[in-house]
Motif scaffolding. Structure first.
Motif, short mmCIF file in Angstrom:
data_model
loop_
_atom_site.label_atom_id
_atom_site.label_comp_id
_atom_site.label_asym_id
_atom_site.label_seq_id
_atom_site.Cartn_x
_atom_site.Cartn_y
_atom_site.Cartn_z
N PHE A 62 -6.14 6.36 -0.94
CA PHE A 62 -7.26 5.94 -1.77
C PHE A 62 -7.54 6.94 -2.88
CE2 PHE A 62 -7.78 4.02 2.36
CZ PHE A 62 -8.23 2.73 2.09
N HIS A 66 -6.78 0.40 9.62
CA HIS A 66 -5.87 0.37 8.46
C HIS A 66 -5.79 1.75 7.82
CE1 HIS A 66 -3.94 -0.93 4.76
NE2 HIS A 66 -4.91 -0.37 4.07
N GLY A 77 -4.61 3.92 4.59
CA GLY A 77 -4.29 3.72 3.18
C GLY A 77 -4.42 5.00 2.38
N GLY A 113 0.82 -1.20 0.00
CA GLY A 113 0.00 0.00 0.00
C GLY A 113 0.86 1.25 0.00
N THR A 172 -8.17 6.62 7.19
CA THR A 172 -8.05 5.53 8.15
C THR A 172 -9.39 4.81 8.21
OG1 THR A 172 -6.46 6.81 9.47
CG2 THR A 172 -7.51 4.93 10.55
N PHE A 202 -1.65 0.96 -4.60
CA PHE A 202 -0.51 0.15 -4.19
C PHE A 202 0.72 0.46 -5.03
CE2 PHE A 202 -4.18 -2.13 -2.70
CZ PHE A 202 -3.78 -2.71 -1.50
N VAL A 205 -5.53 10.37 1.94
CA VAL A 205 -5.19 9.41 2.98
C VAL A 205 -6.40 9.24 3.89
CG1 VAL A 205 -3.61 8.85 4.87
CG2 VAL A 205 -2.79 10.18 2.92
N GLU A 211 -7.98 1.45 -3.05
CA GLU A 211 -6.68 1.70 -2.41
C GLU A 211 -5.58 1.59 -3.46
OE1 GLU A 211 -3.92 0.47 1.43
OE2 GLU A 211 -5.77 -0.65 1.03
N ALA A 255 0.54 3.98 1.37
CA ALA A 255 0.65 4.65 2.67
C ALA A 255 1.85 4.15 3.47
CB ALA A 255 -0.63 4.45 3.49
N LYS A 256 2.42 3.00 3.05
CA LYS A 256 3.61 2.46 3.73
C LYS A 256 4.88 3.19 3.28
CE LYS A 256 1.49 -0.89 5.91
NZ LYS A 256 1.39 -0.92 7.41
#
Length: 199
Positions: A137, A133, A135, A87, A128, A156, A126, A154, A89-90
Motif C-alpha cells: 500500500f 489479505h 497487500g 497486487g 495485512t 497493482f 506491506v 493498494e 504483494a503477489k
C-alpha cells in the motif's frame, strides 16, 4: 482478455490432401488444432512465468482452451487469457529499512520484482488487512478518510493478459503453435492414409 488462434491454418493444407482424407479430414484438422492450442497454453504459461515471476499455477489457470470439434468447427477454436491487475504483494518484493547516517535518516524503500524489471517505491509498505489479505500500500497524500487519516491505496502490477500480449511472447507462442500444428497434422494424415490404403 487476450485471444490467441492458430495461424498455421488450413492454408498449408492442400485440397488434394484433404480430398484423400475424405470424411476424416475434419477430424485430422481438429486434432492438429487442439494439439496446437494446448501447446499455446503450455508455451504461454512458461514464458509469462519467466517474464513476471508469478507462480505457474496462477498463470496456467488464467488460460482457457476452446477446442475445435471433429465436425469441422475450427474457426471458433482459440485460447483465451483472462485476469485482473495483480497486487504487487503477489510478486517478489524486498523491504529496505531506513538507516541513520552522518547525512541524516535515509528513507526506507520497497522494491518489487516484476520478472526482468524491478520497481522501487519510497513510501510503500506491506500490510495485512483484517480479512487476511496481504497487500502493498501507499498513502494518498492529501486524501483523507472520515476519521482524518490519509487514505491507503493498494498498488497493482500488470495483469496476466498484459504479459501475454507482449509482442515477443505472442510471436514465440504463435510460431511454436504453427510448427506443432503442422507436425501433428502430418502425423495424423499419414496414419489415416496408411490405414485406409490411400497411399
Amino acid at each position: 482478455m487476450i485471444t490467441m488462434k492458430i495461424d498455421a491454418g488450413q492454408s498449408r493444407i492442400s485440397s488434394s490432401v484433404l480430398k484423400k482424407l475424405g470424411d476424416k479430414a475434419d477430424k485430422v484438422v481438429a486434432d492438429a488444432t487442439n494439439r496446437a492450442l494446448a501447446g499455446m497454453r503450455t508455451d504461454g504459461t512458461k514464458l509469462i512465468v519467466k517474464e513476471s515471476g508469478i507462480v505457474r499455477k496462477k498463470v496456467f489457470s488464467s488460460f482457457t482452451v476452446i477446442k475445435a470439434s471433429s465436425s469441422g468447427q475450427t474457426h471458433n477454436a482459440r485460447v483465451e487469457i483472462t485476469g485482473n491487475p495483480i497486487g504487487l504483494a503477489k510478486f517478489k518484493y524486498k523491504f529496505k529499512k531506513p538507516k541513520n547516517s552522518k547525512k541524516g535518516l535515509s528513507p526506507g524503500s520497497l522494491s518489487v520484482s516484476l520478472g526482468q524489471k524491478t520497481i522501487t517505491f519510497q513510501h510503500a509498505f506491506v500490510a495485512t488487512m483484517k480479512s487476511g489479505h496481504v497487500g502493498i500500500f501507499e498513502r494518498q497524500r492529501g486524501v483523507l478518510t472520515s476519521s482524518g487519516r490519509e487514505k491507503l491505496q493498494e498498488l497493482f502490477g500488470p495483469s496476466i493478459p498484459q504479459f501475454a500480449g507482449r509482442k515477443h511472447i505472442t510471436d514465440t507462442v504463435q510460431f511454436k503453435a504453427q510448427e506443432r500444428f503442422a507436425t501433428r497434422f502430418n502425423q495424423q494424415m499419414e496414419r489415416w492414409l496408411n490405414k485406409t490404403g490411400a497411399r
